[in-house]
Motif scaffolding. Structure first.
Motif, PDB file in Angstrom:
ATOM      1  N   VAL A   1      -2.835   6.765   4.614  1.00  0.00           N
ATOM      2  CA  VAL A   1      -3.006   6.245   3.512  1.00  0.00           C
ATOM      3  C   VAL A   1      -2.653   7.397   2.292  1.00  0.00           C
ATOM      4  CG1 VAL A   1      -5.545   6.973   3.110  1.00  0.00           C
ATOM      5  CG2 VAL A   1      -4.655   5.301   1.550  1.00  0.00           C
ATOM      6  N   ASN A   2      -2.175   6.955   1.291  1.00  0.00           N
ATOM      7  CA  ASN A   2      -1.698   8.018   0.335  1.00  0.00           C
ATOM      8  C   ASN A   2      -2.759   8.392  -0.785  1.00  0.00           C
ATOM      9  OD1 ASN A   2       1.218   7.714   1.126  1.00  0.00           O
ATOM     10  ND2 ASN A   2       1.156   5.880  -0.164  1.00  0.00           N
ATOM     11  N   LEU A   3      -3.216   9.671  -0.683  1.00  0.00           N
ATOM     12  CA  LEU A   3      -4.346  10.197  -1.423  1.00  0.00           C
ATOM     13  C   LEU A   3      -3.952  11.077  -2.617  1.00  0.00           C
ATOM     14  CD1 LEU A   3      -7.031   9.989   1.115  1.00  0.00           C
ATOM     15  CD2 LEU A   3      -6.821   8.486  -0.370  1.00  0.00           C
ATOM     16  N   GLY A   4      -4.743  11.221  -3.595  1.00  0.00           N
ATOM     17  CA  GLY A   4      -4.026  12.324  -4.751  1.00  0.00           C
ATOM     18  C   GLY A   4      -5.265  12.728  -5.136  1.00  0.00           C
ATOM     19  N   ASN A   5      -4.918  13.630  -6.429  1.00  0.00           N
ATOM     20  CA  ASN A   5      -6.044  14.434  -6.903  1.00  0.00           C
ATOM     21  C   ASN A   5      -6.913  15.026  -6.042  1.00  0.00           C
ATOM     22  OD1 ASN A   5      -5.179  13.671  -9.222  1.00  0.00           O
ATOM     23  ND2 ASN A   5      -6.914  12.904 -10.238  1.00  0.00           N
ATOM     24  N   ILE A   6      -6.436  15.764  -4.947  1.00  0.00           N
ATOM     25  CA  ILE A   6      -6.902  16.629  -4.033  1.00  0.00           C
ATOM     26  C   ILE A   6      -6.909  18.086  -4.377  1.00  0.00           C
ATOM     27  CG2 ILE A   6      -7.280  17.059  -1.432  1.00  0.00           C
ATOM     28  CD1 ILE A   6      -7.350  14.121  -2.264  1.00  0.00           C
ATOM     29  N   SER A   7      -8.111  18.729  -4.403  1.00  0.00           N
ATOM     30  CA  SER A   7      -8.373  20.067  -4.711  1.00  0.00           C
ATOM     31  C   SER A   7      -7.681  20.903  -3.894  1.00  0.00           C
ATOM     32  CB  SER A   7      -9.900  20.261  -4.957  1.00  0.00           C
ATOM     33  OG  SER A   7      -9.976  21.691  -4.775  1.00  0.00           O
ATOM     34  N   PRO A   8      -6.946  22.073  -4.178  1.00  0.00           N
ATOM     35  CA  PRO A   8      -6.428  22.870  -3.042  1.00  0.00           C
ATOM     36  C   PRO A   8      -7.351  23.085  -1.901  1.00  0.00           C
ATOM     37  CG  PRO A   8      -5.361  23.284  -5.371  1.00  0.00           C
ATOM     38  CD  PRO A   8      -6.703  22.342  -5.296  1.00  0.00           C
ATOM     39  N   SER A   9      -8.559  23.456  -2.512  1.00  0.00           N
ATOM     40  CA  SER A   9      -9.480  23.972  -1.382  1.00  0.00           C
ATOM     41  C   SER A   9      -9.921  22.621  -0.193  1.00  0.00           C
ATOM     42  CB  SER A   9     -10.702  24.461  -1.851  1.00  0.00           C
ATOM     43  OG  SER A   9     -11.317  23.523  -2.710  1.00  0.00           O
ATOM     44  N   GLU A  10      -9.521  21.741  -0.826  1.00  0.00           N
ATOM     45  CA  GLU A  10     -10.073  20.273   0.119  1.00  0.00           C
ATOM     46  C   GLU A  10      -8.999  19.652   0.957  1.00  0.00           C
ATOM     47  OE1 GLU A  10     -13.215  19.300   0.269  1.00  0.00           O
ATOM     48  OE2 GLU A  10     -13.749  20.849  -0.599  1.00  0.00           O
ATOM     49  N   VAL A  11      -7.665  20.564   0.817  1.00  0.00           N
ATOM     50  CA  VAL A  11      -6.394  19.724   1.492  1.00  0.00           C
ATOM     51  C   VAL A  11      -6.521  19.871   3.025  1.00  0.00           C
ATOM     52  CG1 VAL A  11      -3.980  20.110   2.054  1.00  0.00           C
ATOM     53  CG2 VAL A  11      -4.573  20.247  -0.342  1.00  0.00           C
ATOM     54  N   ILE A  12      -7.084  20.912   3.704  1.00  0.00           N
ATOM     55  CA  ILE A  12      -7.237  21.023   5.002  1.00  0.00           C
ATOM     56  C   ILE A  12      -8.251  20.226   5.522  1.00  0.00           C
ATOM     57  CG2 ILE A  12      -7.871  22.455   6.965  1.00  0.00           C
ATOM     58  CD1 ILE A  12      -5.848  24.639   5.727  1.00  0.00           C
ATOM     59  N   PRO A  13      -9.681  20.293   4.600  1.00  0.00           N
ATOM     60  CA  PRO A  13     -10.803  19.139   5.075  1.00  0.00           C
ATOM     61  C   PRO A  13     -10.326  17.846   5.182  1.00  0.00           C
ATOM     62  CG  PRO A  13     -11.482  21.178   3.612  1.00  0.00           C
ATOM     63  CD  PRO A  13     -10.132  21.394   3.714  1.00  0.00           C
TER      64      PRO A  13
ATOM     65  N   GLU B   1       0.723  -1.173  -0.120  1.00  0.00           N
ATOM     66  CA  GLU B   1       0.237   0.026  -0.077  1.00  0.00           C
ATOM     67  C   GLU B   1       0.665   1.101  -0.150  1.00  0.00           C
ATOM     68  OE1 GLU B   1      -1.869   1.359   3.864  1.00  0.00           O
ATOM     69  OE2 GLU B   1      -1.684  -0.942   4.046  1.00  0.00           O
ATOM     70  N   GLU B   2       1.943   1.153   0.522  1.00  0.00           N
ATOM     71  CA  GLU B   2       2.910   2.367   0.478  1.00  0.00           C
ATOM     72  C   GLU B   2       3.526   2.607  -0.714  1.00  0.00           C
ATOM     73  OE1 GLU B   2       5.630  -1.008   1.612  1.00  0.00           O
ATOM     74  OE2 GLU B   2       3.574  -0.354   2.282  1.00  0.00           O
ATOM     75  N   ARG B   3       3.372   1.787  -1.753  1.00  0.00           N
ATOM     76  CA  ARG B   3       3.934   2.143  -3.057  1.00  0.00           C
ATOM     77  C   ARG B   3       2.585   2.596  -4.076  1.00  0.00           C
ATOM     78  NH1 ARG B   3       8.410  -0.458  -4.375  1.00  0.00           N
ATOM     79  NH2 ARG B   3       8.671   1.274  -5.988  1.00  0.00           N
ATOM     80  N   ILE B   4       1.542   2.936  -3.389  1.00  0.00           N
ATOM     81  CA  ILE B   4       0.356   3.082  -4.198  1.00  0.00           C
ATOM     82  C   ILE B   4      -0.354   4.529  -3.780  1.00  0.00           C
ATOM     83  CG2 ILE B   4      -2.029   2.652  -5.061  1.00  0.00           C
ATOM     84  CD1 ILE B   4      -1.362  -0.303  -4.074  1.00  0.00           C
ATOM     85  N   ILE B   5      -0.430   5.339  -4.659  1.00  0.00           N
ATOM     86  CA  ILE B   5      -1.255   6.642  -4.503  1.00  0.00           C
ATOM     87  C   ILE B   5      -2.814   6.605  -4.991  1.00  0.00           C
ATOM     88  CG2 ILE B   5      -1.556   9.261  -4.825  1.00  0.00           C
ATOM     89  CD1 ILE B   5       1.500   9.394  -5.050  1.00  0.00           C
ATOM     90  N   TRP B   6      -3.676   6.755  -4.394  1.00  0.00           N
ATOM     91  CA  TRP B   6      -5.084   6.359  -4.743  1.00  0.00           C
ATOM     92  C   TRP B   6      -5.499   7.742  -5.121  1.00  0.00           C
ATOM     93  CZ3 TRP B   6      -5.846   1.240  -4.994  1.00  0.00           C
ATOM     94  CH2 TRP B   6      -5.307   0.431  -4.118  1.00  0.00           C
ATOM     95  N   GLU B   7      -6.096   7.836  -6.223  1.00  0.00           N
ATOM     96  CA  GLU B   7      -6.632   9.173  -6.709  1.00  0.00           C
ATOM     97  C   GLU B   7      -7.908   9.253  -6.325  1.00  0.00           C
ATOM     98  OE1 GLU B   7      -4.413  10.426 -10.712  1.00  0.00           O
ATOM     99  OE2 GLU B   7      -6.384   9.679 -10.988  1.00  0.00           O
ATOM    100  N   ALA B   8      -8.459  10.159  -5.198  1.00  0.00           N
ATOM    101  CA  ALA B   8      -9.700  10.169  -4.443  1.00  0.00           C
ATOM    102  C   ALA B   8     -10.380  11.649  -4.347  1.00  0.00           C
ATOM    103  CB  ALA B   8      -9.554   9.578  -3.256  1.00  0.00           C
ATOM    104  N   PRO B   9     -10.726  12.302  -5.620  1.00  0.00           N
ATOM    105  CA  PRO B   9     -10.920  13.673  -5.347  1.00  0.00           C
ATOM    106  C   PRO B   9     -12.352  13.986  -4.478  1.00  0.00           C
ATOM    107  CG  PRO B   9     -11.409  12.807  -7.578  1.00  0.00           C
ATOM    108  CD  PRO B   9     -10.676  11.601  -6.917  1.00  0.00           C
ATOM    109  N   GLN B  10     -13.225  12.765  -4.501  1.00  0.00           N
ATOM    110  CA  GLN B  10     -14.573  13.019  -3.629  1.00  0.00           C
ATOM    111  C   GLN B  10     -14.103  12.766  -2.300  1.00  0.00           C
ATOM    112  OE1 GLN B  10     -17.961  11.382  -5.566  1.00  0.00           O
ATOM    113  NE2 GLN B  10     -17.112  11.381  -7.744  1.00  0.00           N
ATOM    114  N   LYS B  11     -14.835  13.451  -1.360  1.00  0.00           N
ATOM    115  CA  LYS B  11     -14.915  13.470  -0.100  1.00  0.00           C
ATOM    116  C   LYS B  11     -15.013  11.884   0.381  1.00  0.00           C
ATOM    117  CE  LYS B  11     -18.342  14.429   2.778  1.00  0.00           C
ATOM    118  NZ  LYS B  11     -19.017  15.002   3.881  1.00  0.00           N
ATOM    119  N   SER B  12     -16.461  11.510  -0.252  1.00  0.00           N
ATOM    120  CA  SER B  12     -16.803   9.958   0.139  1.00  0.00           C
ATOM    121  C   SER B  12     -15.788   8.937  -0.178  1.00  0.00           C
ATOM    122  CB  SER B  12     -18.162   9.499  -0.613  1.00  0.00           C
ATOM    123  OG  SER B  12     -17.852   9.701  -2.024  1.00  0.00           O
TER     124      SER B  12
END
Length: 256
Positions: free
Chosen positions: A222-234, A198-209
């Motif tokens: 967990v490694n997550l990607g495609n996060i909108s700048p406005s959603e980084v702190i959330p 799992e540490e070798r994977i970034i999961w693109e997950a732009p939606q909150k759910s």
């Protein structure tokens, strides 16, 4: 943090290999970039300039410098790589990476048909120049790749020299890892995890759910990607169990 709360999950610290947040910059202005790094630099590990937005972005070198000064690496989206490849301009692409002083690059084939052996050759070549992230999955919602193929391609691309592999979802989170409704293809993810660390994977997950689902499955780091700048702190509050979606998830046996 601004004050003390007990029983929070332990977050990895930068520079980190897990708990990674990849933010997608889809065309922030220079001022917006400065504001973004001022408020979010502690929570962002790398920024992708989405698809080929870097081609039309004003003050591109200045923007990259803002991220660099904040200690945040930048890379161009995989679609730009594909735009160069389909035009037979791989050497030109490598020169562009040098021109902008980039230390990371994404190799993908979500919009073009690319022989997988050839894709791995591109990864191997670029890995001698930069740190490579390779993306697996198609941007075509009608193209369903079976789990064994995801696993095979991820393993092969890691072996070719990719630092991490990215699970495709696009910026909308409605292809690849997800159904067109945004629902996670749970069986696919769980099967991938039986074979790929799992540490070798970034999961693109732009939606909150989608972010909530992965955090509940794999934890705060967990490694997550495609996060909108406005959603980084959330997203960071979701990781810490400080938003309703994960509020009870990390509390353990606390009793009121």
């Amino acid at each position: 943090m601004n004050y003390v709360l007990k029983n929070l999950p332990v977050r990895t610290e930068k520079p980190r290999n897990t708990g990674f947040t990849m933010a997608m910059d889809k065309g922030l202005s220079l001022r917006e970039t400065e504001d973004f790094v001022e408020s979010c630099s502690d929570y962002v590990d790398i920024v992708k300039l989405g698809w080929a937005t870097s081609f039309v972005t004003k003050k591109l070198k200045e923007k990259i410098a803002v991220y660099r000064e904040a200690g945040i690496p930048v890379y161009f989206g995989g679609t730009l790589f594909e735009a160069f490849i389909v035009r037979g301009q791989f050497d030109d692409y490598r020169k562009v990476l040098d021109t902008y002083g980039l230390e990371y690059a994404e190799v993908s084939d979500g919009s073009i048909s690319l022989n997988h052996e050839k894709k791995c050759e591109f990864i191997s070549t670029l890995a001698q120049q930069v740190t490579v992230l390779s993306e697996v999955g198609s941007k075509d919602a009608a193209k369903i790749i079976p789990p064994y193929k995801w696993i095979e391609q991820m393993q092969t691309e890691l072996n070719a020299g990719a630092w991490k592999v990215i699970g495709e979802a696009r910026e909308g989170g409605n292809v690849g890892l997800f159904r067109d409704s945004g629902e996670v293809r749970q069986g696919l993810v769980e099967e991938i995890l039986t074979q790929v660390p799992e540490e070798r994977i970034i999961w693109e997950a732009p939606q909150k759910s989608q972010q909530v689902w992965f955090i509940k499955l794999l934890g705060a780091n967990v490694n997550l990607g495609n996060i909108s700048p406005s959603e980084v702190i959330p997203l960071e509050t979701i990781r810490l169990g400080l938003r309703g979606d994960t509020f009870d998830h990390f509390l353990g046996e606390i009793k009121l």
